[in-house]
Design an enzyme around this catalytic site. Structure first.
Site, mmCIF file in Angstrom:
data_model
loop_
_atom_site.group_PDB
_atom_site.id
_atom_site.type_symbol
_atom_site.label_atom_id
_atom_site.label_comp_id
_atom_site.label_asym_id
_atom_site.label_seq_id
_atom_site.Cartn_x
_atom_site.Cartn_y
_atom_site.Cartn_z
ATOM 1 N N CYS A 2 -5.464 -1.860 23.301
ATOM 2 C CA CYS A 2 -4.034 -1.679 23.070
ATOM 3 C C CYS A 2 -3.820 -0.869 21.802
ATOM 4 O O CYS A 2 -4.749 -0.585 21.066
ATOM 5 C CB CYS A 2 -3.376 -3.033 22.901
ATOM 6 N N ARG A 27 -4.022 4.675 24.442
ATOM 7 C CA ARG A 27 -4.902 3.503 24.265
ATOM 8 C C ARG A 27 -4.569 2.405 25.255
ATOM 9 O O ARG A 27 -5.347 1.480 25.466
ATOM 10 C CB ARG A 27 -4.765 2.953 22.845
ATOM 11 N N TRP A 74 -2.752 -2.610 27.133
ATOM 12 C CA TRP A 74 -3.610 -2.434 28.319
ATOM 13 C C TRP A 74 -4.046 -3.839 28.679
ATOM 14 O O TRP A 74 -4.807 -4.463 27.947
ATOM 15 C CB TRP A 74 -4.795 -1.546 27.996
ATOM 16 N N ASN A 100 -4.558 -6.716 19.482
ATOM 17 C CA ASN A 100 -5.464 -5.894 20.288
ATOM 18 C C ASN A 100 -6.804 -6.607 20.256
ATOM 19 O O ASN A 100 -7.353 -6.852 19.187
ATOM 20 C CB ASN A 100 -5.585 -4.495 19.668
ATOM 21 N N GLY A 101 -7.310 -7.008 21.411
ATOM 22 C CA GLY A 101 -8.596 -7.717 21.456
ATOM 23 C C GLY A 101 -8.517 -8.846 22.464
ATOM 24 O O GLY A 101 -7.606 -8.904 23.286
ATOM 25 N N GLU A 491 -22.228 12.708 35.933
ATOM 26 C CA GLU A 491 -21.005 12.953 35.155
ATOM 27 C C GLU A 491 -19.970 13.673 36.001
ATOM 28 O O GLU A 491 -18.785 13.335 35.968
ATOM 29 C CB GLU A 491 -21.350 13.769 33.900
ATOM 30 N N LYS A 495 -16.218 12.133 36.748
ATOM 31 C CA LYS A 495 -14.969 12.858 36.486
ATOM 32 C C LYS A 495 -14.079 12.836 37.706
ATOM 33 O O LYS A 495 -12.884 12.570 37.637
ATOM 34 C CB LYS A 495 -15.258 14.328 36.098
ATOM 35 N N GLU A 498 -12.765 9.100 38.651
ATOM 36 C CA GLU A 498 -11.887 8.356 37.723
ATOM 37 C C GLU A 498 -10.501 8.982 37.603
ATOM 38 O O GLU A 498 -9.566 8.309 37.164
ATOM 39 C CB GLU A 498 -12.521 8.208 36.345
ATOM 40 N N HIS A 514 -34.360 9.402 50.614
ATOM 41 C CA HIS A 514 -34.654 7.957 50.627
ATOM 42 C C HIS A 514 -33.430 7.149 51.029
ATOM 43 O O HIS A 514 -33.275 6.004 50.620
ATOM 44 C CB HIS A 514 -35.156 7.538 49.236
ATOM 45 N N LYS A 613 -8.409 4.582 27.369
ATOM 46 C CA LYS A 613 -9.255 5.564 26.703
ATOM 47 C C LYS A 613 -10.457 4.919 26.029
ATOM 48 O O LYS A 613 -11.524 5.480 25.998
ATOM 49 C CB LYS A 613 -8.443 6.342 25.655
HETATM 50 C C1 AGP Z 1 -15.317 8.740 30.658
HETATM 51 O O1 AGP Z 1 -14.581 9.777 31.282
HETATM 52 C C2 AGP Z 1 -14.635 7.398 30.796
HETATM 53 N N1 AGP Z 1 -13.320 7.452 30.270
HETATM 54 C C3 AGP Z 1 -15.471 6.252 30.256
HETATM 55 O O2 AGP Z 1 -16.598 6.146 31.086
HETATM 56 C C4 AGP Z 1 -15.962 6.370 28.802
HETATM 57 O O3 AGP Z 1 -16.929 7.383 28.709
HETATM 58 C C5 AGP Z 1 -16.612 5.040 28.399
HETATM 59 O O4 AGP Z 1 -15.631 4.026 28.458
HETATM 60 C C6 AGP Z 1 -17.244 5.069 26.998
HETATM 61 O O5 AGP Z 1 -16.255 5.332 26.033
HETATM 62 P P1 AGP Z 1 -16.754 5.715 24.554
HETATM 63 O O6 AGP Z 1 -17.507 6.999 24.648
HETATM 64 O O7 AGP Z 1 -15.489 5.835 23.755
HETATM 65 O O8 AGP Z 1 -17.627 4.610 24.069
#
Ligand code: AGP
Length: 618
Positions: A2, A27, A74, A100-101, A491, A495, A498, A514, A613
């Site tokens: 958050c 956030r 969040w 936040n937590g 990766e 992308k 997500e 396999h 994020k």
């Molecule tokens: C990546 O596009 C995602 N948003 C997510 O996997 C992110 O890489 C992961 O949560 C790690 O975040 P960080 O690099 O801030 O630790």
């Protein structure tokens, strides 16, 4: 995860809090609220949905006052409803708190307080804390009246298990904001003329001040119109240095792009440049990493590297593993941070644990790093967010210097992470004599060419938008790569999935036979990363296997590869570079492909559903 803001000063606080929350919306963005203290009352305004919803509420129900706190959420406990939105208020309404937590023993505390007659309005863990603070402030069977807000907060937190970044106000001890942090970032923004801010990160305050104090875990602070004091339980007041934030708000703003993600993709020529700035010694084939100064002996003695990360950071870690073994000849393993912590790992002596994290606040990575450190590893942070918890708790580190990354899908941070890992590899290889000066020069020169090469790739954006048009309605994708580009395939798949919500899987290209090859038909687009690198011929035969089964292939090929261009159905050409750096060049077009597919599908590219994020909860 958050966002928290707070302000105390002479100005009307509501607009300042809203502006700060908007800078933190990345956030967490499923609900938001404010608590404004004035003349013995606390005005609460909160609403489910984006911060714009809260703004509308304030038009109908204005809240005047010169100090207060705000929160954008969040959800971790309880769905994203108005009832569960922060701030939360105590039983009698004299205290308001944002958090936040995660309070891990919230259940037990809620039962205890319920037995004492407390009635809870929400399903959140946070509300338990504000009720507990009120109890302690007023005195209970367990103890005397605390009578001061900071004392009540300190005592309450001593009963809490979990993580928090909190800000609290009270009508019973007016004119102050008390804050505390353990496991969730919090800073003080030191303004002028009696203005002081608190926030989860600097984006929320740099419009007003660039002088910030990054609080450490265990720190508390009391903010009043006379300024601030930082203190620690059982220690009393402590001194904390003021840091100067050197990036501009414009870097946080979208800069004219439709989305932060597109801005950050297009920024990569300059961010790759920034990440290398002042760190390459071409003639000597060396790199200079200020964060590793004075560690030569320790680094020479390293017997194993352990890389920890999550999501995209885990993917860059996989590339780092290939680099460190292939180039620096150091035994290396990569772990999902969330797995490492709970599998009773064995950390041998002379282990270097590299924690990779864009935000520097990912709970899984932070705690895995702490575990490795506790088991004797030397810890190294590869982090973007300056002053973040991982950056401050590791023994040493290398910042990305990629500027704030706002889009939830990591792009420029990923390519800069790979660049930093390449520089760390060169540094270790040259230090330990496993990399010659001439091979070191090769890599350094290849690094120096990256910004211009990525610039050329970005010119392909219109063609990638067309490709996205053709494939935007598919339900599944496969991404294949080998060697350094197996992680690039992972990766690319992440992308896409997500931000467009299309199911996509990354695989080592040779793994197809396999099992996964059973998925191949004309409805399954297959992205194959096949640059002219050390495993080109192998990938070439994997492409033939897919073609033979009617698969449609999007080939990420080296410029001029006329032969393979005839085989694949769509060509994305990338410039030649050192094998270890091909993932950087391969991932940029795949970022754009994912971006345009998601936009065409009407997805919320910067704030995809269910994501945040930085995941500062386990
Ligand atoms: C990546 O596009 C995602 N948003 C997510 O996997 C992110 O890489 C992961 O949560 C790690 O975040 P960080 O690099 O801030 O630790």
């Amino acid at each position: 995860m958050c966002g928290i803001v707070g302000y105390i000063g002479e100005k009307q606080v509501a607009p300042l809090l809203i502006q700060g929350l908007k800078r933190l919306e990345y956030r967490g963005y499923d609900s938001a609220g404010l608590a404004i203290a004035k003349n013995g009352t606390i005005l609460i305004r909160k609403e489910a949905g984006k911060i714009a919803e809260l703004e509308k509420l304030l038009v109908d129900e204005p809240a005047e006052g010169t100090y207060g706190i705000g929160h954008t959420r969040w959800a971790t406990h309880g769905p994203p409803t108005t009832r569960n939105a922060h701030p939360h208020v105590s039983e009698k309404g004299d205290f308001a708190l944002v958090h936040n937590g995660i309070i891990e023993n919230a259940g037990a505390l809620r039962r205890l307080l319920t037995e004492r007659g407390h009635v809870f309005a929400s399903e959140t863990d946070t509300e338990v804390l504000v009720h507990l603070i009120e109890e302690i402030f007023n005195g209970t069977a367990d103890g005397p009246r605390a009578g001061k807000l900071e004392r009540a907060v300190e005592t309450a937190l001593s009963q809490v298990e979990g993580t928090y970044g909190i800000a609290v106000v009270s009508t019973l001890d007016p004119g102050k904001i008390v804050v505390a942090r353990l496991g969730s970032p919090l800073l003080i923004g030191v303004g002028e003329d009696g203005e002081t801010f608190v926030a989860s990160d600097a984006a929320a305050v740099i419009a007003h001040t660039r002088n910030v104090i990054y609080l450490n875990d265990g720190d508390m602070a009391t903010i009043t119109q006379d300024g601030y004091t930082v203190h620690r339980p059982a220690q009393g007041p402590v001194h904390r240095e003021i840091s100067h934030v050197d990036w501009d708000l414009s870097e946080v703003e979208r800069g004219g792009y439709a989305h932060f993600m597109l801005k950050e993709i297009m920024e990569q020529p300059s961010t790759l440049q920034e990440t290398m700035r002042g760190r390459l010694l071409e003639d000597e084939g060396l790199v200079k990493l200020g964060g590793l100064t004075g560690m030569d002996e320790e680094l020479r003695a390293v017997q194993r590297v352990l890389i920890l990360g999550c999501g995209t950071s885990w993917h860059s870690g996989l590339i780092g593993e290939y680099m460190l073994e292939d180039i620096a000849r150091i035994p290396t393993s990569v772990e999902y941070a969330s797995e490492f912590r709970y599998r009773r790992p064995v950390v041998e002596p002379n282990t270097l644990a590299i924690a990779i994290s864009q935000s520097g606040e990912t709970a899984d990575t932070l705690w895995a790093m702490r575990e490795a450190k506790q088991m004797g590893a030397t810890t190294l942070g590869v982090v973007n967010a300056v002053g973040s918890t991982i950056a401050r708790e590791t023994d040493a580190g290398v910042y990305l210097h990629a500027g704030p990354e706002i889009g939830v899908a990591s792009t420029k941070a990923f390519t800069s992470q790979v660049e930093v890992l390449a520089m760390i590899t060169v540094h270790l290889g040259r230090l330990r004599g496993t990399l010659t000066a001439s091979r070191g020069r090769e890599i350094v020169r290849a690094l120096q060419q990256l910004p211009e090469q990525v610039e050329r790739i970005l010119e392909m954006e219109p063609a990638l938008r067309e490709l996205a048009e053709e494939y935007k309605d598919r339900s599944n994708f496969l991404y294949l790569g080998r060697g350094y580009n197996f992680p690039a395939a992972l990766e690319g798949a992440l992308k896409l999935k997500e931000i467009s919500y299309i199911h996509a899987e990354g695989y080592p290209a040779a793994e197809m036979k396999h099992g996964p090859i059973a998925l191949i038909d004309e409805n399954m687009p297959v992205v194959v990363i096949a640059p002219r690198d050390g495993v080109y011929d192998k990938v070439r035969s994997n492409i033939d296997e897919v073609k033979a089964r009617g698969g449609r292939i999007i080939g990420v090929l080296s410029e001029g590869d006329e032969e393979l261009m005839k085989v694949v159905d769509h060509v994305i050409s990338i410039p030649r570079t050192h094998d270890a750096l091909t993932p950087i060049l391969a991932s940029v077009p795949l970022q754009l492909l994912a971006y345009h597919i998601a936009v065409l599908r009407g997805c919320n590219v910067d704030q995809p559903r269910n994501l945040a994020k930085s995941v500062t909860v386990e």
